[in-house]
Each structure stands twice: as structure tokens, then as C-alpha cells.
Design a protein around this motif. Structure first.
Motif, PDB file in Angstrom:
ATOM      1  N   ILE B 167       0.858  -1.201   0.000  1.00  0.00           N
ATOM      2  CA  ILE B 167       0.000   0.000   0.000  1.00  0.00           C
ATOM      3  C   ILE B 167       0.887   1.241   0.000  1.00  0.00           C
ATOM      4  O   ILE B 167       0.707   2.165  -0.807  1.00  0.00           O
ATOM      5  N   LEU B 171       1.284   4.077  -3.088  1.00  0.00           N
ATOM      6  CA  LEU B 171       1.004   5.509  -2.902  1.00  0.00           C
ATOM      7  C   LEU B 171       2.219   6.360  -3.255  1.00  0.00           C
ATOM      8  O   LEU B 171       2.077   7.538  -3.567  1.00  0.00           O
ATOM      9  N   LEU B 175       6.770   8.987  -6.960  1.00  0.00           N
ATOM     10  CA  LEU B 175       7.598  10.064  -6.403  1.00  0.00           C
ATOM     11  C   LEU B 175       9.076   9.720  -6.511  1.00  0.00           C
ATOM     12  O   LEU B 175       9.450   8.557  -6.393  1.00  0.00           O
ATOM     13  N   ARG B 176       9.860  10.731  -6.675  1.00  0.00           N
ATOM     14  CA  ARG B 176      11.304  10.485  -6.774  1.00  0.00           C
ATOM     15  C   ARG B 176      11.817   9.988  -5.427  1.00  0.00           C
ATOM     16  O   ARG B 176      12.508   9.025  -5.312  1.00  0.00           O
ATOM     17  N   LYS B 177      11.376  10.642  -4.339  1.00  0.00           N
ATOM     18  CA  LYS B 177      11.971  10.289  -3.037  1.00  0.00           C
ATOM     19  C   LYS B 177      11.012   9.371  -2.282  1.00  0.00           C
ATOM     20  O   LYS B 177      10.605   9.659  -1.182  1.00  0.00           O
ATOM     21  N   LEU B 181       9.830   7.169   2.637  1.00  0.00           N
ATOM     22  CA  LEU B 181       8.416   7.467   2.879  1.00  0.00           C
ATOM     23  C   LEU B 181       7.633   6.174   3.077  1.00  0.00           C
ATOM     24  O   LEU B 181       6.760   6.089   3.938  1.00  0.00           O
ATOM     25  N   ILE B 184       7.933   5.147   6.618  1.00  0.00           N
ATOM     26  CA  ILE B 184       7.168   5.975   7.572  1.00  0.00           C
ATOM     27  C   ILE B 184       5.685   5.639   7.496  1.00  0.00           C
ATOM     28  O   ILE B 184       4.977   5.583   8.485  1.00  0.00           O
ATOM     29  N   ILE B 185       5.224   5.335   6.264  1.00  0.00           N
ATOM     30  CA  ILE B 185       3.793   5.020   6.099  1.00  0.00           C
ATOM     31  C   ILE B 185       3.494   3.636   6.668  1.00  0.00           C
ATOM     32  O   ILE B 185       2.502   3.422   7.363  1.00  0.00           O
ATOM     33  N   PRO B 188       3.907   2.099  11.223  1.00  0.00           N
ATOM     34  CA  PRO B 188       2.851   2.066  12.245  1.00  0.00           C
ATOM     35  C   PRO B 188       1.838   0.955  11.988  1.00  0.00           C
ATOM     36  O   PRO B 188       1.295   0.366  12.918  1.00  0.00           O
ATOM     37  N   LEU B 189       1.611   0.632  10.707  1.00  0.00           N
ATOM     38  CA  LEU B 189       0.590  -0.374  10.398  1.00  0.00           C
ATOM     39  C   LEU B 189       1.117  -1.783  10.631  1.00  0.00           C
ATOM     40  O   LEU B 189       0.360  -2.745  10.684  1.00  0.00           O
ATOM     41  N   VAL B 191       2.482  -2.724  13.379  1.00  0.00           N
ATOM     42  CA  VAL B 191       2.520  -3.000  14.830  1.00  0.00           C
ATOM     43  C   VAL B 191       1.678  -4.221  15.235  1.00  0.00           C
ATOM     44  O   VAL B 191       2.178  -5.131  15.899  1.00  0.00           O
ATOM     45  N   PRO B 192       0.407  -4.301  14.810  1.00  0.00           N
ATOM     46  CA  PRO B 192      -0.367  -5.469  15.272  1.00  0.00           C
ATOM     47  C   PRO B 192       0.268  -6.791  14.837  1.00  0.00           C
ATOM     48  O   PRO B 192       0.354  -7.737  15.630  1.00  0.00           O
ATOM     49  N   ALA B 231      -7.063  -1.139  -1.751  1.00  0.00           N
ATOM     50  CA  ALA B 231      -6.362   0.102  -1.387  1.00  0.00           C
ATOM     51  C   ALA B 231      -5.144   0.281  -2.299  1.00  0.00           C
ATOM     52  O   ALA B 231      -4.847   1.386  -2.748  1.00  0.00           O
ATOM     53  N   GLY B 235      -4.413   3.240  -4.811  1.00  0.00           N
ATOM     54  CA  GLY B 235      -3.156   4.000  -4.698  1.00  0.00           C
ATOM     55  C   GLY B 235      -2.458   4.097  -6.038  1.00  0.00           C
ATOM     56  O   GLY B 235      -1.970   5.167  -6.425  1.00  0.00           O
TER      57      GLY B 235
END
Lengths: 219, 242, 59, 248
Positions: B167, B171, B175-177, B181, B184-185, B188-189, B191-192, B231, B235
């Protein structure tokens, strides 16, 4: 007059706050070839991406064979061929593998041997007879381009949407492609292409973009 | 243009209505072939996984008791980071050579093609990790049924990790960079999955039943299989919409 | 009033430092969230005015 | 009833109407926020009785609890705005969603900081892996992910759509994360330490309710101010913005 394929009405597109295309309207019937001209950044590629369904950043109506596009989207996807700047050919695969993947993606009915013979004849037509199983990275730039052009020989499609198809092709290739386009039109298909190349095709229609403020001119 | 296919060139009625299986198989087979042709993408995440795990004893000390205690977390976090490392190649190459656009324009539903792509990516990058994890488990003084728990939890958990990172990749593909990212996206997802993955292995290391944790991981897997492809497809359409 | 005098109110038993630190930081964060849009709006207005002037000159 | 919601929905869909209307509503909202927060805080700090267990450190609750509920509520609101962006493609929803993220993130950060400061006198350490604090930490990471994605994409429209997908995926995961963190927390720390004493005396509860409502008014004020900037930014080509800017 053959069947009305593409009907565009009131199509306007804004790109980072400036009006690229304003209230574009035209009809494309079977057998017609439309060349989209205009300086760089005038929205040629954006229009191509809108017409073939890659981008939906526009207002206005798009009809395919009499029905609005969002209603017969599947049918439109099967009946048109998109040929972009990036040809979609993976260099680590061989021409045969590339074409087989593209055709299966299009939902082509044939399987196994029938598919292979069709691919072989298509590669033969673009002059890649003995290169079917050579990985594409080993081919020259011209040959790479012709692998992509082999799609026009074998991929079933009514409408060809070609974005700068003549780049990186030699003179002989250009003549062949022009003949191919005319042949497709003569058999009831239609072609929509952008190119800076001067096409000598009788009955060619031209759409001029980039006249400022989203204006356009159709002859 | 005399081949049988070509009459269809003008009259596409001959074309069979798109079947999901055909699209799925085409994408899965092609991605596996591409992956095997480019060995490096295949092997990098594996070496990264092994090296990261090997670093922990050097950093924390060789005592079996401490290593045994941290082993579940170490193996799972290493698997998580390797997934992150390998996710960039999921869509980037197809975006660069234009085949992603062809996939978007295909009459086959996009979420099926995306599912094929992710399973191919999982087979190529995550499966080797799972197969190698018992050896690393032994290195961290894990006993037999803890290793078995690790195998099961990784088998159920890594596809979910691949789908979540897909996912993020979808998204950011345009993007170049995009690289950092995606982390970072996606982190957190994760964790479970991380909690129940390590939970299962920890329960096994204390020789308790770990069926419950695996059941929940299975539930995450089904949830991810059901929702993530949509999703991801959304994206991709947004990234290529520009 | 839960405290006898103002000094005791400040001290809050031994917890004064913590309570006032928490409220201080909250005040800072909320003030930042209030100021940011105000400054941004002012900068935007100036920028748009400049663009309008530039377009007038060009036309 | 449904018709009025539909009418309001379309009216507030136009950036100009949103700008004018919120301009009129702003003073009332500010008044509401002030009239609720000031009494709530003063009451909570000065007049509420000290807690028999924690003494006065519990007074941090009057900031901590509203911040927590706002951080959570703002994320859900951002996800709802995301649905509107993806389904109805409303430009106004794009601007609102974009403005929520920084505000929600600051309240999540505020909740964490005040929680940590509150934890020091109560548990003796600055940070405790308490289930709620850990879930809030992950919520802050989710916010950071949304803001990072927002900044990475130049085109405002595809940025809004991409962040919409991410915030919806995040919103679906919030209950899952909360559940797994709580399960993980009880596994490792059986004695669950409650932040506030079990039954809250009414003198403590009323200021808390005042603060919570006051903070929601404050959130509305901050959101409107941020969204109005976003409108000026994205609508600067339209002539209503030009006239607006020219005559004052």
C-alpha cells in the motif's frame, strides 16, 4: 460513414492551475486518423492519457461506441490499444515473453500454440524474425522499439492511441508504420496519435493544441 | 496480416471476456520470471535478514539466556525490515518501463493483478527468509517448538507485511523520493502483526500454547487479503493519474 | 478554593513543577497552532497581491 | 432533515461560501472556546479538590484527556473527509483533510507529553509503556505518515487523494492497533495502572467536561483558520480571492 467510435464533448482539463484544454469536442469514426499537434507542454500527452483512461482529471463527456465510458469501461479497455512514451517492454524478458504477457493482460482468447504462432508472425513482420527469445536488453534501441511496435500487429484493438510512435525509428520503420496505420484505418479501425513528424497520410485530420488558454483548432 | 488473431484486430468480439484467473496467472508468472532473471533483488533481502540477526549477539552479548529472551523480537523485526527493504522494487521497475500503465489499462480487474504481483513478490523475497529462519533460530538458542512457532507465525505474518508495504509503495511509486516514505507510512501499520507474531514465538519459548496468536495472525491475513488489494489498486490509480 | 493562598497554589504540593510544565507546553503548542495560520494568511495575501501587480504590469 | 443536510453539504462544498460562512462563525466559536476552557481550567486547577491518591498531579488530566480525545477524533474526521474526497471528489474536503493532519498531530503530541509529565510523579518514570500512551504514540506515527505523504506529492489533488487512501487505511487499523497494544500491554504488565482514580468526584468531573467541550470548540477554530489559509492558497487564481485580497 462507418461507426462512431469515440465521441468527446465539453472536455476541459486544468493542470496546476492553468487551463490546458477548454471545451474540446470532436468525433472519431471508424477509418479516421487524428493527429494531435502542439508545442511541448501543450497538453498532448495529458489528452492522450485522459482519452485512454489513465487519467480522470477532467470535466466533460467521453463516449465509446455510443455509451458513456464509465458504463462500458471494460469493453473500451478491450477494444483500444495504448502505446505510450514508455513502451511497457521489460528488458529482462524476451520479445516473446513480453508480447505473451501483454496479450494475456488484454484477455486474448488464444492459448499456447495459437498464441505463439501469432506472436512469431508479428515479430517477423517487424523484422525481428530470429530474435524471439533473445532478452530485450541484448537488442539495439531500434529493435527494442520494434518489439513494442509488434503489438500493433497482433494486439486486437479497434482504436489505436499512439503517443509519439515515430521516436527512435529509422526511415524505413517510419514508412512501414505509416502504412500500418493506414491499413488499420482502411479496415475500419481508427487511430489517434501525437507526433512532431510530418505525416503524409491522405484524409488525415489534425487537432491543434497549445493555442493559449486551452484553445484548440480542429480541421 | 494474415494470422488467425488479426481478424480480431478490427472485430474484437472474438476476444474472450477477461477472466480473473488469466490476469492473475499472467502477472504472477511474469513477475516470477523477471525476479529469477534479476538475481540481486532476490538475494539482497535474504542477506540483509541474516546479517541483521547475526549482529544482535555481537551487540548484546552471547549469553544464551538473554539471546533466548530477545530471539522472537529479533527475528520478527529483522523480517519486518527486510520486507521494507525489498518493497521498493515492487512497483518501481514496472513504473519506469511503462508496464504498470499497461496493467492499469487492462480489462482484468486491477486488484487481481496487484494480488498476483504481491504474491510473486512474497514468494521471491519473504519465503527464503522463512526457510532460513530455523537456522537463525538455532543461532539464538531457540528450542524446537519455538522454531516451529517462528515458522508458522512468519508464514502467516509476512504476507500481511508485504501487503501493507505494498500500500505504501503504491502511494509513493510516482515520487522520486519514495524510499524512506514507504517506511514511515508502513511501520505504524506493522505493529499489530509484530505484536502477535512475537507473541506467538514468546508463548512457544515459555512452552505455552501459541494457537491463539496464530489464529489472530490468520485473521489479519484474511483481512489484508480482502481489503489491501483494493487500497493498493486505488493508490496506483492515484499515483499514475498525474 | 482548594488552596489556602496563592503561594501554595503555585507549589501545588510537590507537584507544582509538573503541572505547570504540562500546562506551559500545552499553551506553547496551542499558541503555535493559532499563530501558524495567521502568519500564513498574511504571507499568502502579500504573495497574491504581488502576483496581481505583476500580471497587471505584464498585460 | 436530510434535505437540509444535503443543502448544507453542497453549500459548504463551495470554497467561497465556506470562506464567508466560517468567517462569520469564527467569532462565535472563539467565544465558545474561551467561555468553556477558561472556567474549566481555572476550576480544575484551583478549585477541584486534590486527589487522595495522587495529590495535585492529576490536574494535568484537564489537558491530557481532551487532547487524547481530540487526537483520536481528528484522525477519524480526517478519514471521513478522505472518503468524501475519494467518492465525491469535493475540493473543499481535500482542503479540510489537509488542514486536519497538523492539528491532530499536535494534539497527539500534546497528549503524549502531558501523559509523560503526569507519569513522572505517579509512576516515577517519564515514559511508561501503558496501553493508552503506546496507542497514542502509534497514532502520532500515523499522523506523521499522512503529513509526510502530503508533503511529498506536489500536485495538490493527487496529494489529497493519496492521503485520503492512507488515512482511511489508518482509520481501519486504529481499533486493531488499540486491541493488539492492549493485549500486548496486559501480557507484559499484568498490573494495569489506571491514570485517574477509579470513581471521579463530581467537582473533578465537571471541569473535565467543560475542558473537553472547550477543546472541541478550540479544534473547530484552529481547523477553520487553517482551512481558510488552504482556500486562499488553492483558489488564488479565482477572481473572488483577488477582489478579497485587493480591497483589504
Amino acid at each position: 460513414m462507418s461507426e462512431l467510435l469515440l465521441h468527446v464533448k465539453g472536455l476541459s482539463c486544468e493542470r496546476d492551475d492553468r487551463m490546458l484544454i477548454r471545451d474540446l469536442a470532436f468525433d472519431l469514426h471508424g477509418g479516421e486518423i487524428l493527429q494531435i499537434e502542439g508545442p511541448n507542454g501543450s497538453g498532448k500527452t495529458t489528452l492522450i492519457r485522459i482519452l485512454c483512461g489513465l487519467s480522470d482529471d477532467y470535466e466533460g463527456e467521453l463516449h465509446w461506441r455510443g455509451q458513456p465510458r464509465h458504463r462500458n469501461d471494460d469493453r473500451f479497455r478491450q477494444e483500444h490499444l495504448y502505446f505510450g512514451h514508455l513502451t511497457g517492454i521489460k528488458t529482462s524478458l524476451s520479445p516473446r515473453e513480453n508480447l505473451r504477457w501483454i496479450l494475456q493482460l488484454k484477455g486474448v482468447g488464444e492459448r499456447g500454440p495459437a498464441l505463439d504462432t501469432a506472436i512469431e508472425t508479428a515479430l517477423e513482420k517487424v523484422g525481428l524474425a530470429s530474435y524471439e527469445d533473445v532478452p530485450v536488453y541484448a537488442l539495439s534501441a531500434g529493435q527494442k522499439r520494434r518489439v513494442a511496435l509488434a503489438r500493433l500487429q497482433v494486439e486486437p484493438a479497434l482504436l489505436w492511441v499512439l503517443d509519439e510512435p515515430f521516436t527512435a525509428i529509422d526511415r524505413k520503420g517510419v514508412a512501414e508504420l505509416e502504412a500500418l496505420i493506414q491499413q488499420h484505418a482502411s479496415r475500419g479501425g481508427s487511430v489517434l496519435l501525437t507526433t512532431h513528424h510530418a505525416l503524409d497520410i491522405p484524409g488525415l485530420r489534425k487537432l491543434q493544441l497549445g493555442l493559449g488558454g486551452g484553445q484548440w483548432a480542429l480541421n | 496480416m494474415g494470422t488467425e488473431l488479426n481478424p480480431a484486430a478490427v472485430n474484437p468480439a472474438v476476444v474472450k471476456p477477461p477472466s480473473m484467473a488469466q490476469g492473475f496467472n499472467a502477472m504472477l508468472r511474469r513477475d516470477l520470471v523477471v525476479a529469477f532473471r534479476q538475481r540481486s533483488d532476490l538475494v539482497n533481502p535474504l542477506f540483509f535478514f541474516i546479517m541483521v540477526i547475526a549482529l544482535f549477539p555481537l551487540g548484546i552479548g552471547p549469553e544464551p539466556s538473554t539471546l533466548q529472551k530477545i530471539a522472537p523480537g529479533v527475528i520478527w523485526i529483522a523480517a519486518l525490515l527486510s520486507t521494507l527493504l525489498s518493497v521498493d522494487s515492487l512497483f518501481r521497475q514496472d513504473f519506469d518501463d511503462g508496464s504498470l500503465e499497461l496493467a492499469l489499462l487492462s480489462p482484468q480487474p486491477l486488484f487481481v493483478l496487484v494480488l498476483g504481483k504481491i504474491i510473486a513478490h512474497w514468494l521471491v523475497t519473504a519465503l527464503p527468509l522463512i526457510l532460513v529462519s530455523p537456522v537463525l533460530g538455532v543461532m539464538l538458542y531457540m528450542d524446537a517448538d519455538t522454531i516451529q512457532a517462528t515458522l508458522c507465525s512468519l508464514l502467516l505474518g509476512t504476507p500481511v507485511l508485504s501487503m501493507i508495504s505494498a500500500i505504501g509503495a503504491a502511494l509513493t511509486v510516482g515520487l522520486r523520493k519514495g524510499g524512506v516514505l514507504v517506511a514511515i507510512i508502513a511501520l505504524p501499520l506493522y505493529v499489530p502483526v509484530l505484536i502477535f507474531g512475537t507473541g506467538a514465538v514468546e508463548a512457544a519459548s515459555m512452552s505455552m500454547a501459541f494457537g491463539g496468536q496464530l489464529a489472530i495472525l490468520g485473521a489479519f491475513l484474511i483481512l489484508a487479503l480482502a481489503f489491501a488489494p483494493f487500497a493498493i489498486a486505488a493508490g496506483l490509480r492515484i499515483s499514475l493519474n498525474g | 478554593m482548594a488552596f489556602d493562598n496563592f503561594a501554595e497554589f503555585l507549589a501545588m504540593g510537590k507537584h507544582g513543577a509538573y503541572v505547570w510544565a504540562a500546562y506551559g507546553i500545552s499553551l506553547l503548542v496551542i499558541a503555535a497552532n493559532i499563530l501558524a495560520p495567521i502568519l500564513r494568511q498574511r504571507a499568502l495575501r502579500i504573495d497574491i497581491q504581488r502576483k496581481i501587480k505583476r500580471e497587471k504590469l505584464e498585460s | 432533515m436530510f434535505a437540509t443536510i444535503k443543502r448544507l453539504y453542497h453549500q459548504f462544498g463551495s470554497p467561497r461560501y465556506f470562506y464567508d460562512m466560517t468567517g462569520k462563525m469564527l467569532p462565535w466559536l472563539i467565544a465558545g472556546a474561551v467561555l468553556l476552557i477558561i472556567p474549566g481550567i481555572v476550576w480544575g486547577l484551583a478549585f477541584a479538590p486534590p486527589d487522595y491518591l495522587q495529590g495535585n498531579s492529576y490536574r494535568i488530566m484537564y489537558i491530557h484527556v481532551p487532547a487524547a480525545s481530540l487526537a483520536m477524533g481528528a484522525y477519524v474526521m480526517m478519514a471521513v473527509a478522505g472518503v468524501v474526497v475519494l467518492v465525491w471528489r469535493m475540493k473543499m474536503a481535500e482542503m479540510v483533510a489537509r488542514s486536519i493532519a497538523p492539528i491532530g498531530a499536535s494534539f497527539a503530541f500534546l497528549c503524549l507529553i502531558t501523559g509523560a509529565i503526569w507519569g513522572k510523579p505517579t509512576w516515577g518514570t517519564w515514559w511508561v509503556w501503558d496501553a493508552r500512551l503506546t496507542s497514542m504514540l502509534i497514532l502520532l506515527f500515523l499522523y506523521i505518515g499522512v503529513m509526510a505523504l502530503n508533503m511529498a506529492i506536489e500536485n495538490a489533488q493527487s496529494a489529497a487523494r493519496a492521503t485520503a487512501v492512507l488515512s482511511i487505511v489508518g482509520a481501519v487499523n486504529i481499533p486493531i492497533i488499540k486491541y493488539s497494544v492492549e493485549w500486548w500491554n496486559t501480557l507484559h504488565q499484568p498490573a494495569s495502572i489506571s491514570m485517574t482514580s477509579s470513581s471521579m468526584a463530581t467537582e473533578m468531573l465537571i471541569p473535565l467536561l467543560l475542558c473537553i467541550f472547550g477543546f472541541y470548540f478550540l479544534f473547530a477554530v484552529l481547523l477553520i483558520m487553517a482551512t481558510r489559509c488552504e482556500i486562499l492558497q488553492r483558489e488564488q487564481r479565482s477572481n473572488w480571492v483577488r477582489q478579497l485580497v485587493e480591497n483589504n
